[in-house]
Design an enzyme around this catalytic site. Structure first.
Site, mmCIF file in Angstrom:
data_model
loop_
_atom_site.group_PDB
_atom_site.id
_atom_site.type_symbol
_atom_site.label_atom_id
_atom_site.label_comp_id
_atom_site.label_asym_id
_atom_site.label_seq_id
_atom_site.Cartn_x
_atom_site.Cartn_y
_atom_site.Cartn_z
ATOM 1 N N LYS A 1 -4.928 16.692 -10.303
ATOM 2 C CA LYS A 1 -4.155 17.546 -9.399
ATOM 3 C C LYS A 1 -4.553 19.003 -9.923
ATOM 4 O O LYS A 1 -4.854 19.526 -10.923
ATOM 5 C CB LYS A 1 -2.677 17.246 -9.521
ATOM 6 C CG LYS A 1 -2.394 15.729 -9.286
ATOM 7 C CD LYS A 1 -2.659 15.122 -8.245
ATOM 8 C CE LYS A 1 -2.274 13.587 -8.336
ATOM 9 N NZ LYS A 1 -2.616 12.955 -7.237
ATOM 10 N N SER B 1 -3.191 6.289 -0.303
ATOM 11 C CA SER B 1 -3.585 6.493 -1.364
ATOM 12 C C SER B 1 -4.740 5.198 -1.626
ATOM 13 O O SER B 1 -5.766 5.472 -2.415
ATOM 14 C CB SER B 1 -2.831 6.500 -2.875
ATOM 15 O OG SER B 1 -2.251 7.661 -2.695
ATOM 16 N N ASP C 1 -3.026 8.084 -11.506
ATOM 17 C CA ASP C 1 -2.837 9.037 -10.315
ATOM 18 C C ASP C 1 -1.392 9.718 -10.151
ATOM 19 O O ASP C 1 -0.698 10.308 -9.617
ATOM 20 C CB ASP C 1 -3.052 8.377 -8.964
ATOM 21 C CG ASP C 1 -3.076 9.213 -7.630
ATOM 22 O OD1 ASP C 1 -3.300 10.133 -7.711
ATOM 23 O OD2 ASP C 1 -2.728 8.449 -6.674
ATOM 24 N N ASP D 1 5.187 2.619 -13.529
ATOM 25 C CA ASP D 1 5.672 3.624 -12.712
ATOM 26 C C ASP D 1 7.203 3.245 -12.789
ATOM 27 O O ASP D 1 7.540 1.940 -12.981
ATOM 28 C CB ASP D 1 5.314 3.666 -11.294
ATOM 29 C CG ASP D 1 5.274 4.961 -10.830
ATOM 30 O OD1 ASP D 1 6.693 5.391 -10.631
ATOM 31 O OD2 ASP D 1 4.536 5.240 -10.104
ATOM 32 N N ALA E 1 3.196 3.695 -8.255
ATOM 33 C CA ALA E 1 3.856 3.365 -7.046
ATOM 34 C C ALA E 1 3.570 4.219 -5.972
ATOM 35 O O ALA E 1 3.158 5.447 -6.113
ATOM 36 C CB ALA E 1 5.383 3.599 -7.453
ATOM 37 N N PRO E 2 3.482 3.832 -4.721
ATOM 38 C CA PRO E 2 3.983 2.510 -4.238
ATOM 39 C C PRO E 2 3.174 1.238 -4.545
ATOM 40 O O PRO E 2 3.301 0.308 -4.227
ATOM 41 C CB PRO E 2 4.331 3.102 -2.897
ATOM 42 C CG PRO E 2 3.577 4.078 -2.258
ATOM 43 C CD PRO E 2 3.230 4.717 -3.426
ATOM 44 N N GLY E 3 1.530 1.735 -5.138
ATOM 45 C CA GLY E 3 0.706 0.552 -5.154
ATOM 46 C C GLY E 3 -0.553 0.612 -4.569
ATOM 47 O O GLY E 3 -1.027 -0.366 -4.599
ATOM 48 N N GLY E 4 -0.980 1.686 -3.895
ATOM 49 C CA GLY E 4 -2.359 1.597 -2.989
ATOM 50 C C GLY E 4 -3.475 1.225 -4.206
ATOM 51 O O GLY E 4 -4.390 0.442 -3.922
#
Ligand SMILES: C[S@@+](CC[C@H](N)C(=O)[O-])C[C@H]1O[C@@H](n2cnc3c(N)ncnc32)[C@H](O)[C@@H]1O
Length: 401
Positions: free
Chosen positions: A303, A186, A274, A238, A219-222
């Site tokens: 989405k 991401s 996101d 998150d 998460a995971p943090g991109g």
């Protein structure tokens, strides 16, 4: 650059989203007064053929479409080509519109058929460049880019573009490399969003060291990692864990909380989001943050797992735009019969794009228009972020790729 009239307007999109790109393209052409024909659809391509040549200036700006990654305003279509000599007809068609070109791109659609043509595209690009050089028709200083869309080895469409206004890469696909320590793929999504939804000068102003951001569904943090790499202080929301590389930036504070409940103690420069949730619910949340002045700007992924994706896109963006007094993307404005230029009171510009790194989703940017005063409250809510945060920050030292 010679503005050769277009006989066909071809949109590139994510395979599977041809219906959305066609609906949007039809509206955009109609809004520009271009007679609309039923497009021909191929995987990753939507092709509007015109009855007669259309002045290029009448065609919509492809950068402002949501479901099209790029467009070819084709001045010639070469079909049923003899595979033993494609260059002679190509050069003959080019004769009519340009004496020299600076560069050539041979492009294909995204998806399986395009991938199968990748080898042909590479070798035909080299052959075309060599032929132009031999004919003394390549001038490296020229701004003219010859774009050849290879729908198949026997079906080419030719367009000219200005090299200064190139799409982010062949087929509208930017070539971005995922750094080894990126927490997720991401990370490329937010980088592509910045590249395609902000101009170079807007990027400098809008993403400066010392700014603040909240990342909902981090998460995971991109996304948080990318913001931190640009020097922003990030609050990452998150209940899931963040990758070690994100925490190692030293600029990310992880808060385990529900993204629909969290609010920052002080306004932040950016809200990014996101979360995998209903798009209408996310749009309402973002509208509320911006309307109350909790964030100055927003970048959010919506989405779209439903069937009526174009209708959902229009519904979400119109609701968001109405809630924050925003200028809508032109195709959405056309769909909703709304103004396509800022009117008095317009506070934000909404831009949206289905990025190459997006799947069944689109990415939406809400960028404030104009400046706010240091002391003045954000209309309809709490004071905005300290001063004209986005417009007055110093330029960042670029640390990202
Ligand atoms: C697609 S992932 C985000 C990926 C992230 N942008 C990145 O770059 O690594 C969606 C995240 O949203 C989180 N999420 C979903 N609903 C949430 C909620 N109500 N509050 C907080 N996080 C939520 C999930 O736990 C998940 O980690």
């Amino acid at each position: 650059m010679d503005a050769a009239p277009a006989v066909e307007w071809i949109l590139a999109c994510r395979p599977g989203f041809e219906g959305e790109a066609a609906a949007e393209g039809r509206l955009a052409l109609a809004a520009h007064g271009v007679p609309v024909t039923e497009p021909r659809i191929a995987p990753g391509l939507v092709r509007f053929a015109f009855d007669g040549p259309i002045d290029r200036g009448r065609l919509p700006d492809p950068h402002r479409l949501i479901f099209a990654r790029t467009a070819w305003p084709a001045f010639a279509r070469l079909s049923t080509l003899d595979p033993r000599d494609r260059l002679t007809p190509l050069l003959a068609a080019l004769d009519a519109v340009a004496a020299t070109v600076g560069d050539v791109w041979v492009e294909t659609a995204d998806g399986e058929e395009g991938t199968a043509l990748a080898g042909f595209a590479r070798s035909f690009e080299a052959a075309t460049l060599a032929a132009l050089k031999r004919a003394r028709r390549r001038d490296p200083s020229s701004q003219v880019l010859l774009r050849v869309l290879a729908a198949s080895g026997a079906d080419l469409a030719l367009a000219l573009d200005d090299r200064g206004a190139l799409p982010p890469g062949r087929g509208g696909i930017p070539r971005l490399r995922l750094p080894r320590d990126a927490p997720s793929r991401s990370a490329l999504k937010i980088e592509e969003a910045w590249l395609t939804l902000l101009s170079a000068s807007e990027r400098v102003r809008a993403l400066a060291p010392g700014m603040t951001a909240v990342d909902l569904g981090a998460a995971p943090g991109g996304w948080s990692w990318q913001l931190a790499r640009r020097g922003l202080a990030v609050t990452a929301i998150d209940n899931g864990p963040l990758a070690a590389s994100a925490l190692a930036t030293g600029r990310i504070r992880h808060v385990r909380a529900d993204g629909f409940r969290f609010r920052p103690p002080r306004p932040v420069d950016w809200l990014v989001c996101d979360m995998v949730e209903q798009p209408a619910r996310v749009a309402r949340l973002v509208a509320d943050w911006l309307a109350r002045g909790d964030a100055h700007a927003a970048l959010v992924n919506l989405k779209l797992p439903m069937k009526k994706r174009w209708e959902e896109t229009v519904g979400c963006l119109v609701a968001l735009g109405d809630a924050i007094d925003a200028l809508l993307p032109p195709s959405v404005a056309a769909a909703a019969a709304r103004p396509d230029a800022p009117v008095a009171g317009t506070r934000f510009a909404l831009r949206a794009r289905q990025l190459y790194h997006d799947r069944e989703e689109i990415t939406v940017l809400a960028l404030p228009l104009g400046r706010r005063t240091r002391s003045g409250p954000a209309p309809g809510g709490r004071p905005g972020p300290t001063s004209t945060a986005i417009s007055r920050r110093r330029a960042p030292r670029r640390s990202s790729p």
